[in-house]
Design a protein around this motif. Structure first.
Motif, short mmCIF file in Angstrom:
data_model
loop_
_atom_site.label_atom_id
_atom_site.label_comp_id
_atom_site.label_asym_id
_atom_site.label_seq_id
_atom_site.Cartn_x
_atom_site.Cartn_y
_atom_site.Cartn_z
N ILE A 21 81.37 88.68 -0.65
CA ILE A 21 80.31 89.47 -1.30
C ILE A 21 79.45 90.10 -0.21
O ILE A 21 78.84 89.39 0.60
CB ILE A 21 79.45 88.59 -2.20
N VAL A 22 79.43 91.42 -0.17
CA VAL A 22 78.71 92.16 0.87
C VAL A 22 77.86 93.25 0.21
O VAL A 22 78.37 94.00 -0.63
CB VAL A 22 79.68 92.79 1.89
N GLY A 23 76.58 93.32 0.56
CA GLY A 23 75.68 94.31 -0.01
C GLY A 23 75.77 95.66 0.66
O GLY A 23 76.56 95.87 1.60
N PRO A 24 74.96 96.62 0.19
CA PRO A 24 74.97 97.96 0.78
C PRO A 24 74.55 97.96 2.24
O PRO A 24 73.83 97.07 2.69
CB PRO A 24 73.95 98.73 -0.07
N ARG A 25 74.98 98.97 2.96
CA ARG A 25 74.60 99.12 4.36
C ARG A 25 73.10 99.39 4.45
O ARG A 25 72.57 100.28 3.78
CB ARG A 25 75.39 100.25 4.98
N LEU A 26 72.41 98.63 5.30
CA LEU A 26 70.96 98.77 5.46
C LEU A 26 70.66 99.74 6.61
O LEU A 26 70.22 99.36 7.69
CB LEU A 26 70.33 97.40 5.71
N ASP A 27 70.92 101.00 6.32
CA ASP A 27 70.77 102.03 7.34
C ASP A 27 69.54 102.90 7.12
O ASP A 27 69.35 103.91 7.79
CB ASP A 27 72.02 102.92 7.37
N GLY A 28 68.69 102.50 6.15
CA GLY A 28 67.47 103.27 5.89
C GLY A 28 67.68 104.51 5.07
O GLY A 28 66.76 105.31 4.89
N SER A 29 68.88 104.68 4.51
CA SER A 29 69.19 105.90 3.78
C SER A 29 68.58 105.94 2.39
O SER A 29 68.56 107.00 1.76
CB SER A 29 70.71 106.05 3.64
N GLY A 30 68.11 104.81 1.90
CA GLY A 30 67.56 104.76 0.56
C GLY A 30 68.54 104.25 -0.47
O GLY A 30 68.16 103.91 -1.59
N ALA A 31 69.82 104.18 -0.12
CA ALA A 31 70.84 103.69 -1.05
C ALA A 31 70.56 102.23 -1.38
O ALA A 31 70.33 101.41 -0.48
CB ALA A 31 72.22 103.83 -0.43
N GLY A 32 70.56 101.91 -2.68
CA GLY A 32 70.31 100.54 -3.10
C GLY A 32 68.87 100.12 -2.95
O GLY A 32 68.54 98.96 -3.09
N GLY A 33 67.99 101.08 -2.63
CA GLY A 33 66.56 100.77 -2.52
C GLY A 33 66.09 100.46 -1.11
O GLY A 33 64.91 100.22 -0.89
N ASN A 34 67.01 100.48 -0.12
CA ASN A 34 66.57 100.16 1.24
C ASN A 34 66.06 101.41 1.95
O ASN A 34 66.68 102.47 1.88
CB ASN A 34 67.70 99.49 2.03
N THR A 35 64.93 101.27 2.60
CA THR A 35 64.34 102.41 3.31
C THR A 35 64.10 102.11 4.79
O THR A 35 63.64 102.98 5.52
CB THR A 35 63.00 102.81 2.67
N THR A 36 64.42 100.90 5.21
CA THR A 36 64.23 100.51 6.60
C THR A 36 65.58 100.17 7.22
O THR A 36 66.29 99.30 6.72
CB THR A 36 63.30 99.28 6.72
N ALA A 37 65.93 100.86 8.29
CA ALA A 37 67.20 100.59 8.95
C ALA A 37 67.14 99.25 9.68
O ALA A 37 66.17 98.96 10.38
CB ALA A 37 67.52 101.71 9.94
N ILE A 38 68.16 98.42 9.51
CA ILE A 38 68.25 97.13 10.19
C ILE A 38 69.54 97.11 11.01
O ILE A 38 70.64 97.03 10.45
CB ILE A 38 68.24 95.96 9.19
N PRO A 39 69.44 97.23 12.32
CA PRO A 39 70.64 97.27 13.16
C PRO A 39 71.45 95.97 13.05
O PRO A 39 70.92 94.90 12.76
CB PRO A 39 70.08 97.44 14.58
N ASP A 40 72.73 96.09 13.32
CA ASP A 40 73.65 94.95 13.23
C ASP A 40 73.25 93.83 14.19
O ASP A 40 72.80 94.08 15.31
CB ASP A 40 75.06 95.43 13.59
N THR A 41 73.39 92.58 13.73
CA THR A 41 73.10 91.42 14.58
C THR A 41 74.28 90.47 14.70
O THR A 41 74.22 89.53 15.51
CB THR A 41 71.90 90.62 14.04
N ASP A 42 75.33 90.65 13.91
CA ASP A 42 76.44 89.70 13.93
C ASP A 42 77.74 90.31 14.40
O ASP A 42 78.80 89.70 14.29
CB ASP A 42 76.63 89.07 12.54
N ASN A 43 77.65 91.55 14.95
CA ASN A 43 78.84 92.25 15.43
C ASN A 43 79.88 92.39 14.32
O ASN A 43 81.08 92.41 14.58
CB ASN A 43 79.45 91.54 16.65
N GLY A 44 79.38 92.44 13.08
CA GLY A 44 80.29 92.66 11.95
C GLY A 44 81.08 91.45 11.51
O GLY A 44 81.95 91.57 10.64
N VAL A 45 80.79 90.27 12.08
CA VAL A 45 81.59 89.08 11.76
C VAL A 45 81.51 88.72 10.28
O VAL A 45 82.51 88.42 9.64
CB VAL A 45 81.14 87.88 12.63
N TRP A 46 80.29 88.75 9.72
CA TRP A 46 80.10 88.34 8.32
C TRP A 46 80.03 89.51 7.36
O TRP A 46 80.34 89.36 6.18
CB TRP A 46 78.83 87.50 8.19
#
Length: 372
Positions: free
Chosen positions: A105-130
């Protein structure tokens, strides 16, 4: 700590006798029941929760004081309330016997685009592992943790040596630890609401989660499961429901392949799971008790309870034995962990899974042993 408010959810930052356990009669089927943490026995079906998910919530609630000793009032209903909002208890996904959820189960990308309600970009911290995204974070698992937060709070809930947000046992325990904070009293409604608010900074979210908790709390009306190590042992065993029987399989670290061959011909080397003594070894190891490998050997652990005392002498957490001669430990061929109310959890025989059965399912009761 950064948090992302999204629509409806947020993941915050031997010889034949040497192994057991084939009985002389078929074990009767029983409907799995689970104890509520606030006085109640409730079936997974009655709660509207997949059985393996509920087992994970029970396990998480039972183990949390290992990590937050001052936490009070944690119960499976709280964990279930979060998971109901975050993933609808992993609806539409398969939950394996070991608690792994597929597809993940993986949520929308948190890139600040507004998709899914997110407006703040959060850079990757797990190198995509999870989250399979090497550029930005995505909330992961049935509790929708951000990878950074899960890395801080994640625990090995099922003792398999792997900590994953995509495993219900690990994720449920992580959610419990997070909600407990530095030692909240979650039996206090105000503190519980405050804890949920830290999970997602939205009072509408808090109200939604609380509505689920209140519904789950309303189910059932009998005494709660024991606390402490007895609860840890029982919940560890309950979390293995659905694991296949493997002749000679399992041990303190969890399910394994077994050996060849059972009296009925099962080649345990082809099946990963538990036999009855492997299951009890695993459950008691969670409480720091190392048991010998076989059922007959385990009969000598702790204080022996004679068969002549009857089932009424047993208390939850006791080992319960079956043997061809009730006074001879060497004839013990099967055992389980007593749950109370005339039920035990056990790995019955080849072709079956770890399950709850009535203690009268087998005719040759040989007493019990109290280790806690």
């Amino acid at each position: 700590m950064k948090r992302w408010k999204k629509l409806g959810c947020l993941g915050v930052l031997l010889a034949v006798a040497a192994v057991c356990c084939t009985g002389p009669v078929l074990l009767a089927a029983a409907t799995a029941k689970n104890r509520t943490g606030r006085g109640g026995t409730v079936s997974a079906a009655a709660a509207g929760i997949p059985e393996r998910m509920l087992a994970g919530y029970l396990t998480g609630a039972a183990q949390v004081t290992r990590y937050v000793s001052g936490c009070k009032g944690m119960r499976w209903q709280i964990i279930a309330g979060i998971a109901r909002v975050e993933s609808d208890h992993a609806s539409g996904h398969l939950v394996g016997a070991g608690g792994d959820i597929q597809p993940v189960i993986v949520g929308p990308r948190l890139d600040g685009s507004g998709a899914g309600g997110n407006t703040t970009a959060i850079p990757d911290t797990d190198n995509g592992v999870w989250d399979n995204d090497t550029a930005f974070e995505r909330a992961v698992g049935p509790f929708q943790f951000l990878p950074e937060t899960f890395r801080a709070y994640g625990k090995d809930g099922n003792g398999d040596g792997v900590i994953s947000p995509h495993n219900v046992d690990d994720a449920a325990l992580a959610a419990a630890v997070y909600l407990c904070g530095n030692g909240r009293d979650l039996g206090n409604r105000d503190q519980l609401r405050a804890a949920i608010h830290t999970y997602n900074l939205s009072w509408a979210y808090v109200d939604d989660v609380m509505s689920g908790i209140d519904r789950y709390d309303a189910l059932g009306s009998v005494p709660a499961l024991p606390s402490g190590n007895v609860g840890v042992v029982i919940q560890a065993a309950l979390a293995q429901q659905g694991q296949p029987y493997s002749w000679g399989g399992g041990g303190p670290s969890g399910p394994t392949t077994g050996k060849c061959c059972s009296p009925g011909g099962q080649d345990g080397t082809t099946v990963s799971g538990f036999d009855c003594s492997g299951l009890t070894q695993y459950a008691y190891a969670k409480a720091g008790i190392n048991l010998p490998r076989t059922a007959a050997e385990q009969a000598s652990a702790g204080r022996r309870i004679p068969a002549s005392a009857g089932f009424g002498a047993l208390v939850p957490g006791d080992l319960i034995f079956y043997g061809y001669s009730p006074t001879s430990d060497s004839t013990i061929h099967h055992h389980g962990i007593y749950l109370g109310d005339g039920k035990m959890i056990n790995a019955p025989r080849p072709g079956k899974q770890v399950q709850i059965d009535p203690v009268i399912a087998m005719p040759d009761y040989a007493g019990g042993a109290r280790l806690l």
